[in-house]
Design a protein around this motif. Structure first.
Motif, PDB file in Angstrom:
ATOM      1  N   PRO A   7       0.829  -1.208   0.000  1.00 50.55           N
ATOM      2  CA  PRO A   7       0.000   0.000   0.000  1.00 50.55           C
ATOM      3  C   PRO A   7       0.866   1.262   0.000  1.00 50.55           C
ATOM      4  N   GLY A   8       0.514   2.199  -0.862  1.00 49.73           N
ATOM      5  CA  GLY A   8       1.250   3.450  -0.948  1.00 49.73           C
ATOM      6  C   GLY A   8       2.451   3.401  -1.879  1.00 49.73           C
ATOM      7  N   SER A   9       2.750   2.237  -2.439  1.00 52.38           N
ATOM      8  CA  SER A   9       3.886   2.117  -3.357  1.00 52.38           C
ATOM      9  C   SER A   9       3.439   2.379  -4.793  1.00 52.38           C
ATOM     10  N   ASN A  10       4.382   2.282  -5.742  1.00 53.05           N
ATOM     11  CA  ASN A  10       4.111   2.773  -7.098  1.00 53.05           C
ATOM     12  C   ASN A  10       4.301   1.737  -8.199  1.00 53.05           C
ATOM     13  N   PHE A  11       3.519   1.927  -9.257  1.00 57.73           N
ATOM     14  CA  PHE A  11       3.676   1.201 -10.510  1.00 57.73           C
ATOM     15  C   PHE A  11       4.017   2.234 -11.569  1.00 57.73           C
ATOM     16  N   PHE A  12       5.148   2.035 -12.262  1.00 51.02           N
ATOM     17  CA  PHE A  12       5.656   3.023 -13.210  1.00 51.02           C
ATOM     18  C   PHE A  12       5.695   2.428 -14.617  1.00 51.02           C
ATOM     19  N   ILE A  13       5.068   3.115 -15.570  1.00 49.34           N
ATOM     20  CA  ILE A  13       5.028   2.710 -16.970  1.00 49.34           C
ATOM     21  C   ILE A  13       5.741   3.767 -17.804  1.00 49.34           C
ATOM     22  N   CYS A  14       6.580   3.325 -18.742  1.00 54.58           N
ATOM     23  CA  CYS A  14       7.259   4.274 -19.632  1.00 54.58           C
ATOM     24  C   CYS A  14       7.214   3.736 -21.054  1.00 54.58           C
ATOM     25  N   CYS A  15       6.724   4.572 -21.990  1.00 54.16           N
ATOM     26  CA  CYS A  15       6.561   4.151 -23.387  1.00 54.16           C
ATOM     27  C   CYS A  15       7.059   5.227 -24.342  1.00 54.16           C
ATOM     28  N   GLU A  16       7.639   4.792 -25.430  1.00 50.36           N
ATOM     29  CA  GLU A  16       8.093   5.721 -26.453  1.00 50.36           C
ATOM     30  C   GLU A  16       6.935   6.227 -27.300  1.00 50.36           C
ATOM     31  N   MET A  17       5.833   5.478 -27.334  1.00 55.81           N
ATOM     32  CA  MET A  17       4.693   5.854 -28.153  1.00 55.81           C
ATOM     33  C   MET A  17       3.394   5.737 -27.364  1.00 55.81           C
ATOM     34  N   ASP A  18       2.499   6.702 -27.542  1.00 56.31           N
ATOM     35  CA  ASP A  18       1.154   6.572 -26.970  1.00 56.31           C
ATOM     36  C   ASP A  18       0.092   7.130 -27.915  1.00 56.31           C
ATOM     37  N   ASN A  19       0.395   7.104 -29.198  1.00 55.71           N
ATOM     38  CA  ASN A  19      -0.554   7.569 -30.211  1.00 55.71           C
ATOM     39  C   ASN A  19      -0.971   6.393 -31.091  1.00 55.71           C
ATOM     40  N   PRO A  20      -2.141   5.829 -30.852  1.00 55.57           N
ATOM     41  CA  PRO A  20      -2.598   4.679 -31.642  1.00 55.57           C
ATOM     42  C   PRO A  20      -2.759   4.978 -33.124  1.00 55.57           C
ATOM     43  N   ASP A  21      -2.885   6.255 -33.484  1.00 53.47           N
ATOM     44  CA  ASP A  21      -3.039   6.621 -34.889  1.00 53.47           C
ATOM     45  C   ASP A  21      -1.733   6.473 -35.673  1.00 53.47           C
ATOM     46  N   ASN A  22      -0.630   6.418 -34.964  1.00 51.40           N
ATOM     47  CA  ASN A  22       0.670   6.213 -35.608  1.00 51.40           C
ATOM     48  C   ASN A  22       0.918   4.711 -35.751  1.00 51.40           C
ATOM     49  N   THR A  23       0.774   4.202 -36.946  1.00 50.54           N
ATOM     50  CA  THR A  23       0.857   2.759 -37.179  1.00 50.54           C
ATOM     51  C   THR A  23       2.222   2.320 -37.731  1.00 50.54           C
ATOM     52  N   THR A  24       3.221   3.187 -37.601  1.00 48.44           N
ATOM     53  CA  THR A  24       4.552   2.879 -38.129  1.00 48.44           C
ATOM     54  C   THR A  24       5.049   1.521 -37.650  1.00 48.44           C
ATOM     55  N   TRP A  25       4.878   1.261 -36.346  1.00 48.06           N
ATOM     56  CA  TRP A  25       5.389   0.016 -35.772  1.00 48.06           C
ATOM     57  C   TRP A  25       4.320  -1.059 -35.657  1.00 48.06           C
ATOM     58  N   THR A  26       3.093  -0.679 -35.410  1.00 51.41           N
ATOM     59  CA  THR A  26       2.037  -1.695 -35.288  1.00 51.41           C
ATOM     60  C   THR A  26       1.779  -2.397 -36.617  1.00 51.41           C
ATOM     61  N   ASP A  27       2.077  -1.726 -37.734  1.00 51.62           N
ATOM     62  CA  ASP A  27       1.942  -2.369 -39.044  1.00 51.62           C
ATOM     63  C   ASP A  27       3.045  -3.398 -39.280  1.00 51.62           C
ATOM     64  N   ARG A  28       4.142  -3.267 -38.552  1.00 47.84           N
ATOM     65  CA  ARG A  28       5.300  -4.147 -38.764  1.00 47.84           C
ATOM     66  C   ARG A  28       5.393  -5.269 -37.730  1.00 47.84           C
ATOM     67  N   ILE A  29       4.878  -5.023 -36.535  1.00 48.38           N
ATOM     68  CA  ILE A  29       5.096  -5.961 -35.425  1.00 48.38           C
ATOM     69  C   ILE A  29       3.776  -6.604 -35.021  1.00 48.38           C
ATOM     70  N   ASN A  30       3.691  -7.894 -35.177  1.00 49.70           N
ATOM     71  CA  ASN A  30       2.476  -8.630 -34.839  1.00 49.70           C
ATOM     72  C   ASN A  30       2.177  -8.526 -33.346  1.00 49.70           C
ATOM     73  N   GLY A  31       0.916  -8.291 -33.014  1.00 51.40           N
ATOM     74  CA  GLY A  31       0.500  -8.287 -31.617  1.00 51.40           C
ATOM     75  C   GLY A  31       0.778  -7.011 -30.863  1.00 51.40           C
ATOM     76  N   MET A  32       1.332  -6.014 -31.511  1.00 50.92           N
ATOM     77  CA  MET A  32       1.649  -4.753 -30.835  1.00 50.92           C
ATOM     78  C   MET A  32       0.436  -3.836 -30.817  1.00 50.92           C
ATOM     79  N   LYS A  33       0.178  -3.217 -29.665  1.00 50.53           N
ATOM     80  CA  LYS A  33      -0.935  -2.284 -29.532  1.00 50.53           C
ATOM     81  C   LYS A  33      -0.473  -1.070 -28.739  1.00 50.53           C
TER      82      LYS A  33
END
Length: 201
Positions: free
Chosen positions: A140-166
């Motif tokens: 309790p009171g501790s943290n979960f930290f997420i870090c991503c290079e992309m957060d725009n689903p409209d940019n399909t540069t990588w999702t078009d190339r990598i299976n299963g990526m969302k």
């Protein structure tokens, strides 16, 4: 060949997987440095890096968090082996790295002080199950930290190339984390479109 290489982003395997992991440790370094600027690493604590990849972030946290145990978990056997090699000097001392599933973490309830996830949630098949499981192991009171290079689903540069990526928008992840029972979620972005979230258990 290039397409096969990109598929190793999701689950590195074999020679191409090792090459991808080498690239990850160097290619994601700037992103990790930016993300760590928003993260206060607790000393003398137990930290878990989920989707640890090549293990570079484990090495940094072992260095920057004195007295802490920093464990790693990844679903790729190749990643586990590579990460163990990266952190060989601390294995069995301040670090355990194992193969596993983010939706079934091998830790007791309320036993972890910090969970980190760098460039990995793109490939989690069930966000709700993963978030619920991470919340279970956090104190309790501790943290979960997420870090991503992309957060725009409209940019399909990588999702078009990598299976299963969302790709998920930060605001969407904020809502999902709150629904999973996290109390507060801070969202940060920079001019490059990088995103990080810090959720309080």
């Amino acid at each position: 060949m290039l397409n096969k290489f990109f598929q190793n982003t999701q689950k590195p395997q074999g020679k191409l997987g090792k090459l991808m992991l080498t690239f990850m440790n160097s290619g994601h370094a700037n992103l990790a440095t930016w993300g760590f600027s928003y993260l206060n690493l607790p000393a003398n604590s137990h930290i878990l890096d989920v989707g640890c990849g090549g293990g570079a972030n484990i090495a940094k946290m072992l260095k920057d968090s004195p007295g802490s145990i920093v464990d790693g978990l990844d679903h790729s056997e190749e990643s586990v082996a590579f990460s163990k090699k990266t952190n060989a000097s601390e294995l069995g001392k301040r670090c355990t790295i194992r193969q596993g599933d983010v939706s079934c973490l091998p830790y007791p309830d309320q036993s972890i002080h910090l969970v980190t996830a760098f460039e990995t949630i793109y490939f989690w098949p069930d966000l709700d199950a993963a978030f619920t499981e991470i919340k279970r192991v956090l104190k309790p009171g501790s943290n979960f930290f997420i870090c991503c290079e992309m957060d725009n689903p409209d940019n399909t540069t990588w999702t078009d190339r990598i299976n299963g990526m969302k790709i998920y928008r930060g605001e969407y992840l904020q809502n999902r984390l709150l629904q999973a029972g996290f109390k507060g979620v801070s969202l940060h972005r920079n001019e490059k479109g990088w995103m990080c979230l810090e959720a309080v258990c």
